[in-house]
Design an enzyme around this catalytic site. Structure first.
Site, PDB file in Angstrom:
ATOM      1  N   ASP A 105       0.834  -1.113   0.193  1.00 16.97           N
ATOM      2  CA  ASP A 105      -0.133  -0.014   0.148  1.00 16.97           C
ATOM      3  C   ASP A 105       0.967   1.233  -0.103  1.00 16.97           C
ATOM      4  OD1 ASP A 105      -2.480   1.397  -0.049  1.00 16.97           O
ATOM      5  OD2 ASP A 105      -2.723   1.287   2.188  1.00 16.97           O
ATOM      6  N   GLY A 106       0.064   2.454  -0.556  1.00 15.55           N
ATOM      7  CA  GLY A 106       1.010   3.703  -0.428  1.00 15.55           C
ATOM      8  C   GLY A 106       1.568   4.191  -1.923  1.00 15.55           C
ATOM      9  N   ARG A 135       0.301   7.704  -2.609  1.00 14.24           N
ATOM     10  CA  ARG A 135       0.685   8.816  -1.823  1.00 14.24           C
ATOM     11  C   ARG A 135       2.235   8.904  -2.223  1.00 14.24           C
ATOM     12  NH1 ARG A 135      -1.195   6.265   3.331  1.00 14.24           N
ATOM     13  NH2 ARG A 135      -1.803   4.611   2.093  1.00 14.24           N
ATOM     14  N   HIS A 182       2.330   3.279  -9.051  1.00 18.84           N
ATOM     15  CA  HIS A 182       1.916   1.932  -9.271  1.00 18.84           C
ATOM     16  C   HIS A 182       2.981   1.269 -10.278  1.00 18.84           C
ATOM     17  CE1 HIS A 182      -1.963   2.231  -7.472  1.00 18.84           C
ATOM     18  NE2 HIS A 182      -2.397   3.022  -8.337  1.00 18.84           N
ATOM     19  N   LEU A 196      10.145 -20.669  -5.082  1.00 14.46           N
ATOM     20  CA  LEU A 196       9.322 -19.865  -4.380  1.00 14.46           C
ATOM     21  C   LEU A 196       7.970 -19.579  -5.055  1.00 14.46           C
ATOM     22  CD1 LEU A 196       8.724 -17.415  -2.036  1.00 14.46           C
ATOM     23  CD2 LEU A 196       9.675 -16.070  -3.962  1.00 14.46           C
ATOM     24  N   ARG A 234       2.114  -4.708   6.287  1.00 15.30           N
ATOM     25  CA  ARG A 234       1.333  -3.905   5.728  1.00 15.30           C
ATOM     26  C   ARG A 234       2.215  -2.339   5.621  1.00 15.30           C
ATOM     27  NH1 ARG A 234      -4.769  -2.458   4.810  1.00 15.30           N
ATOM     28  NH2 ARG A 234      -4.704  -0.760   3.399  1.00 15.30           N
TER      29      ARG A 234
HETATM   30  C1  IPE Z   1      -5.483  -2.687  -0.063  1.00  8.95           C
HETATM   31  O1  IPE Z   1      -5.189  -1.318  -0.308  1.00  8.95           O
HETATM   32  C2  IPE Z   1      -5.486  -3.287  -1.560  1.00  8.95           C
HETATM   33  C3  IPE Z   1      -4.213  -3.253  -2.086  1.00  8.95           C
HETATM   34  C4  IPE Z   1      -3.075  -3.260  -1.610  1.00  8.95           C
HETATM   35  C5  IPE Z   1      -4.292  -4.054  -3.499  1.00  8.95           C
HETATM   36  P1  IPE Z   1      -6.031  -0.204  -0.375  1.00  8.95           P
HETATM   37  O2  IPE Z   1      -5.576   0.996  -0.559  1.00  8.95           O
HETATM   38  O3  IPE Z   1      -7.096  -0.419  -1.427  1.00  8.95           O
HETATM   39  O4  IPE Z   1      -7.109  -0.318   1.100  1.00  8.95           O
HETATM   40  P2  IPE Z   1      -7.829   0.809   1.761  1.00  8.95           P
HETATM   41  O5  IPE Z   1      -8.633   1.263   0.762  1.00  8.95           O
HETATM   42  O6  IPE Z   1      -6.877   2.045   2.380  1.00  8.95           O
HETATM   43  O7  IPE Z   1      -8.511   0.280   2.847  1.00  8.95           O
HETATM   44  C1  IPE Z   2      -1.620   0.295  -3.315  1.00 11.09           C
HETATM   45  O1  IPE Z   2      -1.483   1.833  -3.413  1.00 11.09           O
HETATM   46  C2  IPE Z   2      -1.981  -0.236  -4.765  1.00 11.09           C
HETATM   47  C3  IPE Z   2      -3.410  -0.689  -5.168  1.00 11.09           C
HETATM   48  C4  IPE Z   2      -4.289  -0.729  -4.079  1.00 11.09           C
HETATM   49  C5  IPE Z   2      -3.687  -1.070  -6.342  1.00 11.09           C
HETATM   50  P1  IPE Z   2      -2.782   2.634  -3.443  1.00 11.09           P
HETATM   51  O2  IPE Z   2      -3.025   2.952  -4.812  1.00 11.09           O
HETATM   52  O3  IPE Z   2      -3.815   2.396  -2.403  1.00 11.09           O
HETATM   53  O4  IPE Z   2      -2.003   3.998  -2.676  1.00 11.09           O
HETATM   54  P2  IPE Z   2      -2.368   5.070  -1.552  1.00 11.09           P
HETATM   55  O5  IPE Z   2      -3.060   4.146  -0.496  1.00 11.09           O
HETATM   56  O6  IPE Z   2      -3.544   5.612  -2.459  1.00 11.09           O
HETATM   57  O7  IPE Z   2      -1.407   5.784  -1.308  1.00 11.09           O
HETATM   58 MG    MG Z   3      -3.883   2.342  -0.412  1.00  6.52          MG
END
Ligand code: IPE
Ligand code: IPE
Ligand code: MG
Length: 233
Positions: free
Chosen positions: A12-13, A16, A29, A123, A179
């Site tokens: 995640d992130g 941002r 991404h 793996l 996470r």
């Molecule tokens: C969870 O992240 C899904 C993935 C990492 C693919 P999200 O960014 O979608 O989750 P929320 O919306 O913050 O809970």
């Molecule tokens: C995780 O990063 C990747 C996916 C959910 C596909 P995000 O796209 O959720 O990134 P943030 O949370 O908006 O920073």
């Molecule tokens: Mg996210």
């Protein structure tokens, strides 16, 4: 020292990371996909058998068409080209999730990388794509109901072991769940498989996540005391 067979990562992130640099979310991404590749190569050299990663949730379809299209195109590029190096490293790629409503070209690229890596044994990389923890439990329940209806098993034979085998993939429980990005939630990830996982939350945004931080998290994991409800002397 605690055993470590199965690591899972909620990556995640990305958004941002891009926003902080004044870039389009998509570039986050792209950068995240490079991080994943590096991390897989690193983990393939370790004594870890399974890596599950959350690539796209069933809920991520709520995002803009532009972002979803970019991600789907990126998946195709990864499975057709970028992950060829993983094949050479002995990584076996498998997927968890629903097919509907993924595009046919995305499904084809998933089938391609699975086929290309199916003989590998180093793996197992389980990519959760169009994945939801609730959907997995519902889909598994339906499969088992069907088996009872077909007289393949009796209701009495339904137990935790059978349920686990009938999930999207037959995987061992998650030992360590990481996470990134400082969110303290599970977001409908592998609910069944994480009943006794150790959790590690880091503020690092996924594109900035390094092999070094991963190793530090492993050190932290090995110092933990897993008790499974029992008492350790
Ligand atoms: C969870 O992240 C899904 C993935 C990492 C693919 P999200 O960014 O979608 O989750 P929320 O919306 O913050 O809970
Ligand atoms: C995780 O990063 C990747 C996916 C959910 C596909 P995000 O796209 O959720 O990134 P943030 O949370 O908006 O920073
Ligand atoms: Mg996210």
């Amino acid at each position: 020292m605690e055993e470590l067979k199965h690591v899972a990562i909620i990556m995640d992130g990305n958004g941002r990371w891009a926003k902080l640099r004044g870039l389009n979310r998509s570039l986050g991404h792209k950068e995240g996909s490079k991080t994943l590749k590096k991390l897989c190569l690193h983990i393939a050299d370790k004594n870890i058998s399974y890596l599950s990663v959350f690539a796209f949730s069933t809920e991520n379809f709520k995002r803009s068409k532009e972002e979803i299209d970019y991600l789907m195109d990126l998946f195709i590029e990864m499975f057709r080209k970028e992950f060829q190096i993983l094949k050479e490293k002995g990584v076996k790629v498998i997927f968890s999730g629903r097919k509907e409503p993924l595009r046919q070209d995305v499904l084809d690229s998933m089938a391609y990388i699975q086929e290309q890596t199916k003989e590998n044994h180093n793996l197992v990389l389980n990519i959760c794509l169009n994945y939801g923890g609730h959907s997995e439990i519902i889909d598994t329940t339906k499969k088992i109901c069907q088996m009872v209806e077909n007289h393949e098993i009796t209701e009495e034979e339904i137990n935790e072991e059978l349920f686990e085998k009938m999930l999207y993939q037959d995987l061992p429980p998650i030992d360590l769940l990481i996470r990134t990005s400082g969110e303290y939630r599970i977001s409908n990830f592998m609910l069944w498989q994480m009943s006794y996982s150790e959790f590690y939350f880091t503020n690092t945004l996924f594109p900035d996540f390094t092999e070094k931080e991963f190793d530090q998290i492993l050190d932290n994991y090995y110092q933990r005391d897993r008790k499974y409800g029992g008492v350790k002397s």
